[in-house]
Write an enzyme that holds these catalytic residues in place. Structure first.
Site, PDB file in Angstrom:
ATOM      1  N   ALA A 180       2.946  -2.507  -1.429  1.00  0.00           N
ATOM      2  CA  ALA A 180       1.742  -2.740  -0.514  1.00  0.00           C
ATOM      3  C   ALA A 180       2.395  -3.563   0.529  1.00  0.00           C
ATOM      4  O   ALA A 180       1.435  -4.410   1.120  1.00  0.00           O
ATOM      5  CB  ALA A 180       0.844  -3.326  -1.242  1.00  0.00           C
ATOM      6  N   ARG A 190       0.817   2.637  11.996  1.00  0.00           N
ATOM      7  CA  ARG A 190       0.160   3.959  12.572  1.00  0.00           C
ATOM      8  C   ARG A 190      -1.405   3.736  12.606  1.00  0.00           C
ATOM      9  O   ARG A 190      -2.368   4.117  13.109  1.00  0.00           O
ATOM     10  CB  ARG A 190       0.352   5.090  11.757  1.00  0.00           C
ATOM     11  N   GLY A 216      12.074  -0.885   4.387  1.00  0.00           N
ATOM     12  CA  GLY A 216      11.785   0.306   3.824  1.00  0.00           C
ATOM     13  C   GLY A 216      11.507   0.168   2.374  1.00  0.00           C
ATOM     14  O   GLY A 216      11.461  -0.955   1.434  1.00  0.00           O
ATOM     15  N   LYS A 227     -32.744 -10.869   0.691  1.00  0.00           N
ATOM     16  CA  LYS A 227     -31.331 -11.694   0.390  1.00  0.00           C
ATOM     17  C   LYS A 227     -31.673 -12.786  -0.546  1.00  0.00           C
ATOM     18  O   LYS A 227     -32.620 -13.414  -0.536  1.00  0.00           O
ATOM     19  CB  LYS A 227     -31.133 -11.972   1.784  1.00  0.00           C
ATOM     20  N   ALA A 254     -47.626  -7.529   5.379  1.00  0.00           N
ATOM     21  CA  ALA A 254     -47.034  -7.092   6.567  1.00  0.00           C
ATOM     22  C   ALA A 254     -46.392  -8.104   7.246  1.00  0.00           C
ATOM     23  O   ALA A 254     -47.122  -9.052   7.623  1.00  0.00           O
ATOM     24  CB  ALA A 254     -47.591  -6.054   7.483  1.00  0.00           C
TER      25      ALA A 254
HETATM   26  C1  UD1 Z   1       6.441   7.680   2.032  1.00  0.00           C
HETATM   27  C2  UD1 Z   1       7.876   8.487   1.399  1.00  0.00           C
HETATM   28  C3  UD1 Z   1       7.477  10.020   1.721  1.00  0.00           C
HETATM   29  C4  UD1 Z   1       6.374  10.362   1.051  1.00  0.00           C
HETATM   30  C5  UD1 Z   1       5.115   9.526   1.514  1.00  0.00           C
HETATM   31  C6  UD1 Z   1       3.913   9.800   0.557  1.00  0.00           C
HETATM   32  C7  UD1 Z   1       9.691   6.946   1.743  1.00  0.00           C
HETATM   33  C8  UD1 Z   1      10.858   6.662   2.415  1.00  0.00           C
HETATM   34  N1  UD1 Z   1       8.970   7.890   1.934  1.00  0.00           N
HETATM   35  O1  UD1 Z   1       6.460   7.866   3.197  1.00  0.00           O
HETATM   36  O2  UD1 Z   1       8.753  10.684   1.223  1.00  0.00           O
HETATM   37  O3  UD1 Z   1       6.163  11.828   1.361  1.00  0.00           O
HETATM   38  O4  UD1 Z   1       5.388   8.243   1.205  1.00  0.00           O
HETATM   39  O5  UD1 Z   1       2.749   9.293   0.919  1.00  0.00           O
HETATM   40  O6  UD1 Z   1       9.523   6.386   0.603  1.00  0.00           O
HETATM   41  N2  UD1 Z   1       6.089  -0.088   2.052  1.00  0.00           N
HETATM   42  C9  UD1 Z   1       6.448  -1.486   1.680  1.00  0.00           C
HETATM   43  N3  UD1 Z   1       7.644  -1.939   2.228  1.00  0.00           N
HETATM   44  C10 UD1 Z   1       8.254  -1.394   3.397  1.00  0.00           C
HETATM   45  C11 UD1 Z   1       7.767   0.009   3.734  1.00  0.00           C
HETATM   46  C12 UD1 Z   1       6.836   0.415   3.152  1.00  0.00           C
HETATM   47  O7  UD1 Z   1       5.956  -1.893   0.730  1.00  0.00           O
HETATM   48  O8  UD1 Z   1       9.404  -1.688   3.847  1.00  0.00           O
HETATM   49  C13 UD1 Z   1       4.840   0.162   1.273  1.00  0.00           C
HETATM   50  C14 UD1 Z   1       3.684   0.549   2.255  1.00  0.00           C
HETATM   51  O9  UD1 Z   1       2.799  -0.498   2.243  1.00  0.00           O
HETATM   52  C15 UD1 Z   1       3.028   1.855   1.498  1.00  0.00           C
HETATM   53  C16 UD1 Z   1       4.065   2.503   0.829  1.00  0.00           C
HETATM   54  O10 UD1 Z   1       5.242   1.668   0.714  1.00  0.00           O
HETATM   55  O11 UD1 Z   1       1.953   1.411   0.653  1.00  0.00           O
HETATM   56  C17 UD1 Z   1       4.774   3.810   1.530  1.00  0.00           C
HETATM   57  O12 UD1 Z   1       5.428   3.408   3.101  1.00  0.00           O
HETATM   58  P1  UD1 Z   1       4.936   4.247   4.126  1.00  0.00           P
HETATM   59  O13 UD1 Z   1       5.334   3.690   5.511  1.00  0.00           O
HETATM   60  O14 UD1 Z   1       3.436   4.770   4.235  1.00  0.00           O
HETATM   61  O15 UD1 Z   1       5.872   5.706   3.826  1.00  0.00           O
HETATM   62  P2  UD1 Z   1       5.697   7.164   4.369  1.00  0.00           P
HETATM   63  O16 UD1 Z   1       6.097   7.295   5.621  1.00  0.00           O
HETATM   64  O17 UD1 Z   1       4.181   7.462   4.037  1.00  0.00           O
HETATM   65 MG    MG Z   2       2.344   6.399   3.588  1.00  0.00          MG
END
Ligand code: UD1
Ligand code: MG
Length: 457
Positions: A12, A18, A79, A333, A362
């Site tokens: 999380a 985005r 990542g 409330k 009223a």
């Molecule tokens: C990710 C997957 C993708 C999958 C998709 C499904 C990877 C590299 N890719 O892509 O294969 O199809 O989810 O929804 O895993 N997060 C962290 N730290 C970070 C980056 C992300 O905690 O450094 C958390 C984000 O808060 C999120 C989750 O990981 O809850 C996924 O990250 P997000 O950037 O949404 O990955 P996607 O591009 O959706």
């Molecule tokens: Mg995602």
């Protein structure tokens, strides 16, 4: 139920670029609570009670909100693989199965979690939850050979042929607890985003001779939230689920699509809900209640046989007891409307009690706030408050008392007394008639006078 032998890591920490928001993505609300809370609830329902939530630094000051789950802070967001590494570095995990769930996947159900864990337990190094979204877009693709997943390729790194693969990664995976750390610590960031992709552990596991299987789920459970449009879609899906459950439980929704429920909305049976009604968090409605539509409720309790709306607003702390009536353009409330009391039109009741059987006319206002303090108004049983009254709190109206229309009540009214605060009425005979005649004469004179046509030089 999945046993305590499963440990969950919830990712999380992403900011969710985005979303274009100051709020971390997983904290955006869906059906009355943050997306990540839906994920935690799903895990809890599946019996997975041990977990760690990986959060970003902006959530660090709120880490207590995840209690009893500990948090690990990912300062540099390198990542999903890096996020799991942080969790492993900071947590002592000895479970056989480690479940990894992304906090932006709030639609996941406990049944699917249980199914996945069971499959991993049958001998897989990794078991992935896959799905076939209508629009695979940015999802990672599963490259499969027979019943084994060879690797996951992220959309940003995929070849045109790989992008044609429709089987996608949901991000939910169950991994063998004794292998996870080795694989995660071997991850590299030589990819398009220069990130440590968690998804690369599949290829590492396969190279290590481990089996990597998958199970397919539905998009309605596995869609991830990356944009505001995804957020709206998740809301839509959850609303359909909650509305269906409410109707199955004995609630008539006249126009289901215009009724919005929260994750914790509680209904009895034989309830009718009119159109365009929003149930914010913390609302419970007892049996035989009629809600006439166009209402908004938050943290409020509605007792049996009550009638509410149309156009009523119940704010936090509103308690409408059995058989009470709350009518149009009424806001309540932090107040209890006791059994059978009626507050039917154009009224604000805040920080108050309206006693059993009382009637509030009223346009009544409880003036509960003087700019510094909130004060209490107590209206006794069977009291009758005249229309357009202002009850200046703190003030108490005794049982059975009456206040005259238009009263500004600043002093307590004893039980069974009548309080009148407006000046006595003075009827001046025929003055209206004389006034109208004088105005008519004036208008006639003005019309007869020659018009000034001089436009000046
Ligand atoms: C990710 C997957 C993708 C999958 C998709 C499904 C990877 C590299 N890719 O892509 O294969 O199809 O989810 O929804 O895993 N997060 C962290 N730290 C970070 C980056 C992300 O905690 O450094 C958390 C984000 O808060 C999120 C989750 O990981 O809850 C996924 O990250 P997000 O950037 O949404 O990955 P996607 O591009 O959706
Ligand atoms: Mg995602």
């Amino acid at each position: 139920m999945t046993s305590a032998e499963t440990f969950a890591i919830i990712l999380a920490a992403g900011m969710g670029t985005r979303m274009h928001s100051e709020t971390p993505k997983v904290m955006h609300q869906v059906a009355g609570r943050p997306a990540v809370d839906h994920v935690l609830a799903g895990l809890n329902d599946a019996g997975v009670t041990q977990s760690v939530v990986v959060i970003g630094p902006e959530l660090e000051s709120q880490s207590g909100r995840f209690a009893p789950h500990p948090t690990a802070v990912q300062r540099d967001r390198l990542g999903t693989g890096h996020a799991v590494k942080i969790a492993l570095d900071e947590t002592d995990i000895s479970s056989n199965t480690v479940l990894i769930v992304y906090g932006d996947t709030p639609l996941l159900t406990s049944a699917t979690i249980e199914r996945l864990v069971e499959l991993q337990r049958s001998g897989a190094g990794i078991c992935l939850l896959a799905f076939r979204p209508k629009n695979p877009a940015a999802y990672g693709r599963l490259i499969v050979e027979g019943d084994q997943v060879d690797r996951i390729v992220e959309a940003a790194d995929a070849s045109p042929e790989e992008l044609l693969v429709t089987l996608c990664n949901s991000g939910v995976m169950a991994v063998s607890g004794d292998k996870l750390a080795t694989w995660v610590r071997s991850l590299k960031n030589d990819n398009a985003k220069k990130e440590y992709y968690l998804t690369d552990i599949v290829a590492l596991a396969r190279a290590d001779g481990a089996s990597c299987t998958f199970v397919e789920g539905s998009e309605d459970e596995l869609a991830g939230i990356n944009t505001r449009a995804d957020l709206a879609e998740a809301e839509r899906i959850l609303q359909v689920r909650y509305r269906t459950a409410a109707m199955e439980g004995g609630v008539t929704l006249r126009d289901p699509e215009s009724v919005y429920l929260s994750f914790d909305t509680e209904f009895g049976t034989d309830i009718e809900v009119g159109p365009f009604t929003v149930f914010g968090p913390g609302v419970s409605v007892a049996d035989n209640v009629i809600i006439k539509g166009f209402c908004h409720f938050e943290n409020a309790v509605i007792g049996r046989d009550a009638v509410v709306g149309p156009y009523a607003r119940l704010r936090p702390g509103a308690a409408v007891d059995a058989e009470a009536h709350i009518g149009n353009f009424v806001e309540i409330k932090n107040a209890r409307i006791e059994e059978g009391a009626k507050v039917n039109h154009l009224t604000y009741i805040g920080d108050a009690r309206v006693g059993k059987g009382a009637n509030v006319g009223a346009g009544t206002i409880t003036a509960n706030y003087d700019g510094f303090n909130k004060s209490f108004t107590d209206i006794g049983e069977n009291a009758s408050i005249g229309s357009n009254s202002v009850l200046v709190a703190p003030v108490a109206i005794g049982d059975g008392a009456i206040t005259g229309a238009g009263a500004v009540v600043r002093k307590d009214v004893p039980a069974d007394a009548i309080a009148i605060t407006v000046a006595p009425q003075d009827n001046r005979e025929n003055t209206a008639k004389r006034y109208k005649e004088a105005r008519a004469t004036l208008a006639a004179k003005k019309k007869a006078a020659p018009k000034n046509t001089d436009k000046g030089s």
